[in-house]
Design a protein around this motif. Structure first.
Motif, PDB file in Angstrom:
ATOM      1  N   THR A  91       1.616  -9.249  -7.626  1.00  8.37           N
ATOM      2  CA  THR A  91       1.348  -9.340  -6.208  1.00  8.37           C
ATOM      3  C   THR A  91       2.762  -9.145  -5.455  1.00  8.37           C
ATOM      4  OG1 THR A  91      -0.334 -11.181  -6.313  1.00  8.37           O
ATOM      5  CG2 THR A  91       0.642 -10.698  -4.189  1.00  8.37           C
ATOM      6  N   ARG A  92       3.786  -9.461  -5.948  1.00 11.82           N
ATOM      7  CA  ARG A  92       5.145  -9.240  -5.319  1.00 11.82           C
ATOM      8  C   ARG A  92       5.536  -7.697  -5.457  1.00 11.82           C
ATOM      9  NH1 ARG A  92       9.479 -13.304  -7.199  1.00 11.82           N
ATOM     10  NH2 ARG A  92       8.513 -14.307  -5.618  1.00 11.82           N
ATOM     11  N   LEU A  93       5.050  -7.202  -6.688  1.00 12.97           N
ATOM     12  CA  LEU A  93       5.355  -5.649  -6.920  1.00 12.97           C
ATOM     13  C   LEU A  93       4.414  -4.785  -5.800  1.00 12.97           C
ATOM     14  CD1 LEU A  93       5.524  -5.346 -10.829  1.00 12.97           C
ATOM     15  CD2 LEU A  93       7.531  -5.074  -9.128  1.00 12.97           C
ATOM     16  N   LYS A  94       3.190  -5.130  -5.671  1.00 11.14           N
ATOM     17  CA  LYS A  94       2.384  -4.455  -4.740  1.00 11.14           C
ATOM     18  C   LYS A  94       2.916  -4.661  -3.499  1.00 11.14           C
ATOM     19  CE  LYS A  94      -2.301  -3.917  -3.460  1.00 11.14           C
ATOM     20  NZ  LYS A  94      -3.738  -4.534  -3.528  1.00 11.14           N
ATOM     21  N   ARG A  95       3.212  -5.969  -3.259  1.00 12.93           N
ATOM     22  CA  ARG A  95       3.688  -5.992  -1.614  1.00 12.93           C
ATOM     23  C   ARG A  95       4.835  -5.111  -1.345  1.00 12.93           C
ATOM     24  NH1 ARG A  95       5.315 -11.797  -1.203  1.00 12.93           N
ATOM     25  NH2 ARG A  95       3.224 -11.952  -1.750  1.00 12.93           N
ATOM     26  N   GLN A  96       5.785  -5.073  -2.235  1.00  8.44           N
ATOM     27  CA  GLN A  96       7.046  -4.305  -1.979  1.00  8.44           C
ATOM     28  C   GLN A  96       6.538  -2.608  -1.916  1.00  8.44           C
ATOM     29  OE1 GLN A  96       9.459  -5.196  -5.354  1.00  8.44           O
ATOM     30  NE2 GLN A  96      10.436  -7.118  -4.683  1.00  8.44           N
ATOM     31  N   LYS A  97       5.582  -2.510  -2.621  1.00  6.96           N
ATOM     32  CA  LYS A  97       5.372  -1.046  -2.736  1.00  6.96           C
ATOM     33  C   LYS A  97       4.535  -0.866  -1.384  1.00  6.96           C
ATOM     34  CE  LYS A  97       1.954   2.029  -4.780  1.00  6.96           C
ATOM     35  NZ  LYS A  97       0.684   2.168  -5.798  1.00  6.96           N
ATOM     36  N   ASP A  98       3.498  -1.961  -0.866  1.00  9.05           N
ATOM     37  CA  ASP A  98       2.911  -1.580   0.387  1.00  9.05           C
ATOM     38  C   ASP A  98       3.887  -1.570   1.677  1.00  9.05           C
ATOM     39  OD1 ASP A  98       0.728  -1.326  -1.032  1.00  9.05           O
ATOM     40  OD2 ASP A  98      -0.130  -3.232  -0.562  1.00  9.05           O
ATOM     41  N   PRO A 100       6.302  -0.732   4.134  1.00  8.34           N
ATOM     42  CA  PRO A 100       7.008   0.811   4.198  1.00  8.34           C
ATOM     43  C   PRO A 100       8.766   0.415   4.401  1.00  8.34           C
ATOM     44  CG  PRO A 100       5.750   0.167   6.378  1.00  8.34           C
ATOM     45  CD  PRO A 100       5.507  -1.028   5.369  1.00  8.34           C
TER      46      PRO A 100
END
Length: 129
Positions: A91-98, A100
């Motif tokens: 979740t943390r990795l996805k949030r950082q990717k999402d 901008p």
């Protein structure tokens, strides 16, 4: 009926769920092995060779293996915590990717600031303030 089943079975959600179940089962085996083969023997060494799983209670000739139950509960909590940590990481990795990248605030030099002030003063004069 066969066509309806094929449509249902080949939907993206069903396939995603099937993959998740298979990966979850494999991950569960890995964590179970971690608990049974590494963590609990380490705990047993720290406790002087004591094993929770060997705890029993004999009542009227019937042996209640409550230690095995306690071991399963401990396994569950360790597995649940491990899965929680993996999901939290994803979740943390996805949030950082999402998210901008934030744009840097525009830095104005003295001339630009002065021009903005003049513009604001002129607009105030036009409106009669």
């Amino acid at each position: 009926m066969w066509e309806d089943f094929k449509k249902f079975a080949l939907k993206g959600n069903v396939l995603d769920l099937a993959v998740a179940v298979i990966i979850g089962a494999a991950f569960g085996k890995i964590v179970t092995s971690l608990v049974e083969d590494i963590i609990m023997p380490g705990v047993g060494i720290l406790l002087g060779g004591f094993s929770v799983e060997d705890l029993t209670y004999t009542f009227n000739g019937a042996e209640l293996r409550y230690g095995a139950f306690m071991q399963s509960v401990i396994d569950f909590f360790i597995i649940a915590f491990s899965i929680f940590m993996v999901i939290r990481l994803f979740t943390r990795l996805k949030r950082q990717k999402d998210v901008p990248a934030e744009e840097e605030p525009e830095v104005l030099d003295k001339k630009e600031e002065l021009l903005i002030e003049i513009r604001d003063l002129l607009s105030k004069e036009k409106t009669g303030q």
